[in-house]
Write an enzyme that holds these catalytic residues in place. Structure first.
Site, PDB file in Angstrom:
ATOM      1  N   ASP A  34       0.834  -1.198   0.000  1.00  0.00           N
ATOM      2  CA  ASP A  34       0.000   0.000   0.000  1.00  0.00           C
ATOM      3  C   ASP A  34       0.869   1.250   0.000  1.00  0.00           C
ATOM      4  O   ASP A  34       0.354   2.375  -0.075  1.00  0.00           O
ATOM      5  CB  ASP A  34      -0.990  -0.003   1.157  1.00  0.00           C
ATOM      6  CG  ASP A  34      -0.343  -0.065   2.529  1.00  0.00           C
ATOM      7  OD1 ASP A  34       0.907  -0.032   2.612  1.00  0.00           O
ATOM      8  OD2 ASP A  34      -1.089  -0.158   3.524  1.00  0.00           O
ATOM      9  N   SER A  35       2.183   1.072   0.020  1.00  0.00           N
ATOM     10  CA  SER A  35       3.109   2.177  -0.228  1.00  0.00           C
ATOM     11  C   SER A  35       2.889   2.783  -1.605  1.00  0.00           C
ATOM     12  O   SER A  35       3.399   3.874  -1.894  1.00  0.00           O
ATOM     13  CB  SER A  35       4.557   1.702  -0.092  1.00  0.00           C
ATOM     14  OG  SER A  35       4.779   0.518  -0.835  1.00  0.00           O
TER      15      SER A  35
ATOM     16  N   ASP B  62      -0.927  -6.395  -0.639  1.00  0.00           N
ATOM     17  CA  ASP B  62      -1.226  -5.746   0.639  1.00  0.00           C
ATOM     18  C   ASP B  62      -2.735  -5.546   0.803  1.00  0.00           C
ATOM     19  O   ASP B  62      -3.411  -5.118  -0.147  1.00  0.00           O
ATOM     20  CB  ASP B  62      -0.541  -4.384   0.693  1.00  0.00           C
ATOM     21  CG  ASP B  62       0.212  -4.142   1.985  1.00  0.00           C
ATOM     22  OD1 ASP B  62      -0.021  -4.870   2.952  1.00  0.00           O
ATOM     23  OD2 ASP B  62       1.046  -3.223   2.006  1.00  0.00           O
TER      24      ASP B  62
ATOM     25  N   LYS C 195      -0.706  -9.566   2.663  1.00  0.00           N
ATOM     26  CA  LYS C 195      -0.082  -9.004   3.855  1.00  0.00           C
ATOM     27  C   LYS C 195      -1.075  -8.111   4.569  1.00  0.00           C
ATOM     28  O   LYS C 195      -1.851  -7.401   3.925  1.00  0.00           O
ATOM     29  CB  LYS C 195       1.167  -8.189   3.510  1.00  0.00           C
ATOM     30  CG  LYS C 195       1.901  -7.645   4.744  1.00  0.00           C
ATOM     31  CD  LYS C 195       3.178  -6.904   4.383  1.00  0.00           C
ATOM     32  CE  LYS C 195       2.927  -5.521   3.865  1.00  0.00           C
ATOM     33  NZ  LYS C 195       2.330  -4.617   4.911  1.00  0.00           N
TER      34      LYS C 195
ATOM     35  N   GLU D 124      -1.478  -5.630   8.421  1.00  0.00           N
ATOM     36  CA  GLU D 124      -0.772  -5.047   9.548  1.00  0.00           C
ATOM     37  C   GLU D 124      -1.415  -5.441  10.865  1.00  0.00           C
ATOM     38  O   GLU D 124      -2.600  -5.763  10.932  1.00  0.00           O
ATOM     39  CB  GLU D 124      -0.766  -3.515   9.418  1.00  0.00           C
ATOM     40  CG  GLU D 124       0.039  -3.019   8.230  1.00  0.00           C
ATOM     41  CD  GLU D 124       0.081  -1.505   8.142  1.00  0.00           C
ATOM     42  OE1 GLU D 124       0.723  -0.992   7.200  1.00  0.00           O
ATOM     43  OE2 GLU D 124      -0.504  -0.828   9.011  1.00  0.00           O
TER      44      GLU D 124
ATOM     45  N   GLU E 168       9.021  -3.301  11.043  1.00  0.00           N
ATOM     46  CA  GLU E 168       9.335  -1.976  10.515  1.00  0.00           C
ATOM     47  C   GLU E 168       9.670  -1.001  11.633  1.00  0.00           C
ATOM     48  O   GLU E 168       8.938  -0.894  12.620  1.00  0.00           O
ATOM     49  CB  GLU E 168       8.163  -1.425   9.691  1.00  0.00           C
ATOM     50  CG  GLU E 168       8.464  -0.063   9.084  1.00  0.00           C
ATOM     51  CD  GLU E 168       7.488   0.378   8.013  1.00  0.00           C
ATOM     52  OE1 GLU E 168       7.660   1.497   7.496  1.00  0.00           O
ATOM     53  OE2 GLU E 168       6.574  -0.390   7.688  1.00  0.00           O
TER      54      GLU E 168
END
Length: 292
Positions: free
Chosen positions: A71-72, A110, A140, A142, A209
């Site tokens: 999602d970057s 993501d 992925k 979070e 991270e």
């Protein structure tokens, strides 16, 4: 580890083709079983982000074994100020492009903010979409303990999950900025609990991270799944960078943990200016670029 071209066919001690994630000779898709085997071998490996077929094909040909459609994309591809606005439609579209551009890499899609926070059923619905529509090999998401139920249901449903703890950018508003996580005894113990929780829930790997290097090393020793560091020191099993940071395409300041391996912003700028000057001066198109 230096890159080994396919023509050299690296061999392991038994004389068989190498199974290494980076530099190996297998041409099939990397799977989560290969990731687990690399952890057992003590092998370090690289991961990069990608958001389009052409860039992904370059990284795939370079031997990068895992490509994250992160999602970057919000910050470095779609022009958002953070990852928060990224939608499922955007992730699905770009993930499908990356899958089409690769042959060997494990492509991880993501789950963006708002696509799994409601609970496990929502997570399953959106993860299933990425598997079916985009063709990714894993997803992925979070969060540590708070995301355990989502991870567990996805894994039980046959969807491999990469977890992400430490600084979780989707929660940047709650953190009040991009800050190192896990400093202090209480915070360190919580990060350890988060990492073990995602492992227990069935995640095949976990991104760490912005975590102090010593804590990341402790987490890596404590887990049987691989850790993937980004600003988390050298002891992690793997390392990931956002590709525009890695290649020097990002403008302005980059995070301290970034190493730039090229200066693509300068290269592209020079190319654009050279093209413009040729057009203005009448040098392009020349005779060899014309048809009669």
């Amino acid at each position: 580890m230096t890159h080994v071209s396919p023509a050299r066919k690296p061999q392991n001690p038994e004389g068989q083709p190498s199974k290494a994630l980076y530099g190996g000779t297998t041409s099939r898709r990397i799977t989560v079983r290969d990731i687990a085997a690399a952890k057992e071998r003590g092998e370090k490996w690289p991961m990069l982000t990608a958001y389009d077929a052409m860039t992904a094909s370059v990284f795939d040909e370079a031997g990068i074994p895992v490509i994250l459609v992160g999602d970057s994309m919000g910050n470095c591809h779609l022009g958002y100020e953070s990852t928060v606005p990224v939608t499922m439609d955007e992730v699905a579209l770009l993930s499908a492009a990356v899958v089409r551009g690769t042959k060997r890499a494990l492509v991880v899609g993501d789950l963006p903010f708002g696509s799994y926070q409601e609970g496990a059923v929502q997570a399953l619905r959106n993860a299933t979409r990425l598997i079916k529509e985009a063709g990714v090999g894993a997803v992925k998401l979070e969060g540590g303990e708070r995301s355990g139920h989502q991870i567990e249901l996805l894994v039980q449903s046959g969807i491999p999950v990469m977890a992400h703890v430490g600084l979780t950018p989707q929660s940047v508003n709650a953190y009040g900025g991009y800050r190192v996580q896990g400093r202090g005894e209480e915070a360190a113990q919580q990060l350890l609990r988060d990492a073990k929780a995602v492992q227990d829930a069935g995640a095949f790997a976990v991104v760490l991270e912005l975590v102090p290097a010593e804590l990341a090393a402790e987490v890596t020793r404590s887990l049987h799944i691989p850790t993937i560091g980004i600003g988390a020191g050298v002891e992690c099993d793997a390392q990931v960078l956002v590709w525009t940071d890695m290649a020097g395409l990002t403008g302005g300041r980059v995070p301290r943990f970034v190493k730039q391996y090229a200066q693509m912003r300068e290269v592209l700028g020079d190319a654009a200016r050279a093209f413009a000057e040729d057009v203005v001066g009448g040098a392009y198109p020349a005779e060899e670029h014309s048809f009669h």
